[in-house]
Design an enzyme around this catalytic site. Structure first.
Site, PDB file in Angstrom:
ATOM      1  N   ASP A 158       0.860  -1.188   0.000  1.00 17.14           N
ATOM      2  CA  ASP A 158       0.000   0.000   0.000  1.00 17.14           C
ATOM      3  C   ASP A 158       0.903   1.246   0.000  1.00 17.14           C
ATOM      4  OD1 ASP A 158      -2.165   1.668  -0.062  1.00 17.14           O
ATOM      5  OD2 ASP A 158      -3.108   0.920   1.753  1.00 17.14           O
TER       6      ASP A 158
HETATM    7  C1  BGC Z   1      -5.082   3.232   0.403  1.00 13.53           C
HETATM    8  C2  BGC Z   1      -5.302   2.159  -0.634  1.00 13.53           C
HETATM    9  C3  BGC Z   1      -5.302   2.763  -2.010  1.00 13.53           C
HETATM   10  C4  BGC Z   1      -3.981   3.457  -2.215  1.00 13.53           C
HETATM   11  C5  BGC Z   1      -3.805   4.052  -3.600  1.00 13.53           C
HETATM   12  C6  BGC Z   1      -3.881   4.092   0.089  1.00 13.53           C
HETATM   13  O1  BGC Z   1      -3.817   5.205   0.905  1.00 13.53           O
HETATM   14  O2  BGC Z   1      -4.961   2.635   1.662  1.00 13.53           O
HETATM   15  O3  BGC Z   1      -6.501   1.468  -0.362  1.00 13.53           O
HETATM   16  O4  BGC Z   1      -5.553   1.786  -2.980  1.00 13.53           O
HETATM   17  O5  BGC Z   1      -3.856   4.501  -1.263  1.00 13.53           O
HETATM   18  O6  BGC Z   1      -4.551   5.183  -3.768  1.00 13.53           O
END
Ligand code: BGC
Length: 743
Positions: free
Chosen positions: A280
């Site tokens: 993530d």
């Molecule tokens: C979130 C994810 C997301 C990623 C990309 C993160 O802050 O936890 O769920 O897919 O950002 O935007």
């Protein structure tokens, strides 16, 4: 082995191939990848493992793509830019490897569907699959080939803002619906030009953040992890999910992006996952503030050894991986495998053959079909919580439309909407103006938005209600109050919405409350002021017409709660499938009935809250209809089930009303004695049953001992012998009961 073959054949079915075709295709693909790998330098390999955010980057980025330093972008969504970047990758980079373009398409790209928690209330895998299909079609038009969904974090805490993105508190429901979402995104074949790769997230346990505070630590012990949190991920992987994302949290001290047990032992060795894992956003680098890595080099080493294939934005791989390989701290074999995993997904998506968007193709975005599919999803996602002879409304009644959510085109779309446009949202007010034109109504928003504390228009609300036959009060939460990093410690209706409701009720007119929110709110204190409550998690683009269809009986509510609604925030966590204590409550005194200076043990010493008891406001699976359903004649094909065998449970459901409707029949079991304590109830099946007025149907559920299997004391998964209770009913707290024994 048997399980592996089943998983393989499921995978093949989900990709529209028979097993033989698949193995020939796979062999061809693996040869292509191996040949390519032989030509790649180490820098290029590391480049494939590097994902950058488009928004942050200058034009020099083209040079990096040209040099093969980048395998993926997130957040390019302009097809012309996508085509240009793909052109550079394909025509100018050393080995002509296309990019994979990711974006958070969580519940629709442009045509916004109900938030996932709302979709879960439909208890309808087809609704979820259709929504993801529409999202995939619209995304692919923009050159997006990869979405970061479904989010399958089991969520048992309504304070956590990301509960909105989840499919609720139950592993079975989340598993069935999560698999449906994967099928919807990925279509019959990933190589279909309308398919996008799914990414199941967040692996793992993120929904169990302590106190519901986002990013917080989790403490999920191994049996709970195996039996609850991992289940929906496994179902999604079996459905063919191409990718998976790690979570931000540490579980029991180990951050997910550094957890080899999860990523290697479970995901690869047990589940045979052959797609790729992305960390993530900065979750790898965040192992430094977690106190798990001492610097960025340490981060790269830990994640590379744990099994992260692609790093999202924090760029420790490009900075340190080469050095770590040279120092022997990361193995080249691992890195080759990570690159293979990434190339496999790109290959399956058909990107090596055609990475471009056909910008001349007619657009299906916001098509009539897409809007109709979103409307149907919003209808099936609404839950009727209360109805004291006021709904459905009659078209002859004059209504007073009151409240901040009656015309909130932005907020109605809910959280995680980057691309949806409020100009396309149809609010309830707009639906009255365009489709339900014959309704006589007066409109008083009173509050501009949910947090607005200005009470100066309350008198106007009362006047409006007085002038009408029924007041319909639209309350809830703005979209910004749920989603990532939007946790709340108070989940009552925010601002002065409860006071507004009281003011409207004081007119003596019947009051219908329509709530649009990102989470289950604590609405017990509001119920006395509402004759009916229709609960919609943020319902998306077509929420307005869907709500009017329901209010006017053109559609009959059929949604059921995918999460427990608590009475007070202090009851959290409260979920239906909990373990029993040794002292389940038998008698719960009212606070005011407790004698002054009552003796120490006079309240019975059992498990409950003095002020809010042991029961929720509404249990999991709850939801009313304009029809009335009666369950009868529960019968099991056998009450003695041999290990490896199965039984059939039959029940008759009658629609005793004069309105056609749909009931979601739910099957629960309890394993009375286990090698570890088993939950008091577990959902094992559900069926949507449509019944005409007066009609009866007998439905069947099949339960095998495989369905009863769990990870027991010895940490193997199997069913255990002994007595079981089984219920079929309308929610998790009601149902006809039978018993059987596993021999
Ligand atoms: C979130 C994810 C997301 C990623 C990309 C993160 O802050 O936890 O769920 O897919 O950002 O935007």
């Amino acid at each position: 082995m048997k399980k592996l073959l089943i998983a393989l054949s499921l995978f093949c079915v989900s990709f529209g191939l028979n097993a033989q075709q698949k193995s020939t295709e796979d062999a061809k693909m693996e040869k292509f990848i191996n040949d390519l790998l032989k030509k790649m330098t180490l820098d290029e390999k590391i480049g494939q493992m590097n994902q950058l955010n488009w928004g942050d980057i200058s034009d020099s980025i083209k040079t990096r793509v040209r040099n093969g330093e980048i395998g993926s972008f997130l957040n390019i969504y302009d097809p012309v830019q996508v085509n240009e970047m793909q052109r550079v990758a394909i025509e100018e980079s050393p080995n002509k490897i296309p990019l994979i373009i990711g974006r958070d398409v969580i519940h629709g790209l442009k045509t916004i569907f109900p938030i996932p928690l709302g979709q879960a209330a439909s208890f309808n895998p087809q609704v979820v699959e259709n929504g993801a299909r529409v999202a995939a079609i619209e995304s692919r038009e923009k050159g997006i080939t990869w979405t970061f969904a479904p989010m399958l974090d089991i969520s048992r805490d309504a304070r956590w803002g990301r509960i909105a993105e989840s499919l609720g508190e139950d592993p079975y429901l989340a598993g069935e619906l999560g698999a449906a979402m994967v099928r919807g995104f990925q279509g019959k074949s990933l190589s279909d030009p309308t398919s996008i790769a799914a990414c199941v997230k967040h692996f793992i346990g993120y929904g169990a953040a302590e106190g519901g505070r986002d990013y917080n630590t989790t403490n999920i012990p191994i049996h709970l992890l195996r039996n609850v949190y991992l289940h929906p991920f496994q179902k999604a992987v079996e459905a063919g999910a191409a990718t998976l994302m790690t979570s931000f949290n540490d579980n029991d001290g180990i951050p997910a992006s550094g957890n080899g047990f999860l990523l290697k032992d479970i995901l690869r060795n047990e589940w045979k996952f052959d797609g790729f894992v992305v960390s993530d956003w900065e979750s790898m680098r965040e192992m430094i503030p977690h106190g798990f890595a001492k610097d960025r080099k340490d981060v790269a080493m830990i994640s590379a050894n744990a099994g992260i294939d692609m790093e999202m934005v924090s760029e420790t791989y490009p900075d340190y991986l080469k050095e770590l390989i040279n120092e022997g701290k990361v193995s080249m074999t691992d890195v080759d495998n990570y690159v293979r995993n990434i190339l496999r997904v790109k290959y399956r998506l058909g990107l090596f053959t055609n990475p471009y968007v056909d910008t001349k193709k007619a657009s299906a975005t916001y098509s009539k079909e897409h809007l109709q599919t979103a409307r149907e999803a919003a209808i099936q996602s609404a839950i009727l919580l209360k109805n004291e002879n006021v709904l459905p409304l009659k078209e002859t009644q004059k209504i007073a439309v009151i409240g901040p959510m009656a015309d909130a085109p932005h907020d109605q779309m809910g959280t995680w909407v980057f691309d949806g446009e409020k100009a396309h949202t149809v609010t309830p007010l707009k639906a009255l103006q365009t489709e339900y034109k014959n309704i006589n109504y007066v409109y008083e928003p009173v509050l501009k938005y949910s947090r607005d504390k200005n009470t100066s228009d309350f008198e106007k609300a009362k006047k409006a209600a007085e002038s009408a036959d029924v007041a319909v009060v639209f309350l809830g939460e703005e979209s910004i109050l749920s989603g990532e990093a939007h946790s709340l410690s108070n989940i009552n209706l925010i601002g002065v919405q409860s006071e507004l409701l009281k003011a409207v009720k004081s007119t003596g007119k019947p009051v219908v409350v329509v709530i649009m929110a990102g989470r289950p709110l604590t609405i017990e204190r509001d119920l006395p002021y509402a004759d009916a409550v229709l609960y919609n998690f943020h319902p998306g683009t077509m929420g307005g017409p869907a709500i009017l269809d329901l209010l006017y009986g053109k559609a009959n509510p059929s949604g059921k709660l995918p999460v427990t609604f608590v009475r007070e925030v202090g009851q959290i966590p409260m979920y239906y499938n909990h373990n029993n204590t040794g002292r389940p409550p038998q008698w719960i005194p009212k606070l005011e009935d407790i004698a002054i200076e009552a003796p120490q043990t006079s309240l019975g010493n059992t498990s409950f809250y003095l002020d809010s008891g042991d029961k929720p406001l509404y249990p999991f699976g709850y939801g009313l209809s304009y029809s009335k359903f009666e369950y009868s004649n529960l019968a099991l094909s056998t009450t003695e089930l041999a290990m490896g065998g199965s039984l059939t449970a039959k029940v008759t459901i009658k629609n005793t009303s004069n309105v056609d409707g749909t009931e979601v029949a739910q099957l629960y079991v309890r394993d009375l004695v286990g090698s570890i304590v088993r939950p008091v109830k577990e959902l094992k099946g559900f069926q949507r049953v449509s019944l005409k007025a007066g009609e009866s149907k007998t439905i069947e559920f099949k339960i095998s001992t495989d369905d009863l299997a769990f990870w027991g004391r010895d940490l193997t998964k199997k069913a255990e012998q002994g007595d079981f209770d089984l219920w079929i009913g309308t929610n998790s707290a009601d149902g006809l009961k039978a018993k059987f024994v596993v021999k």
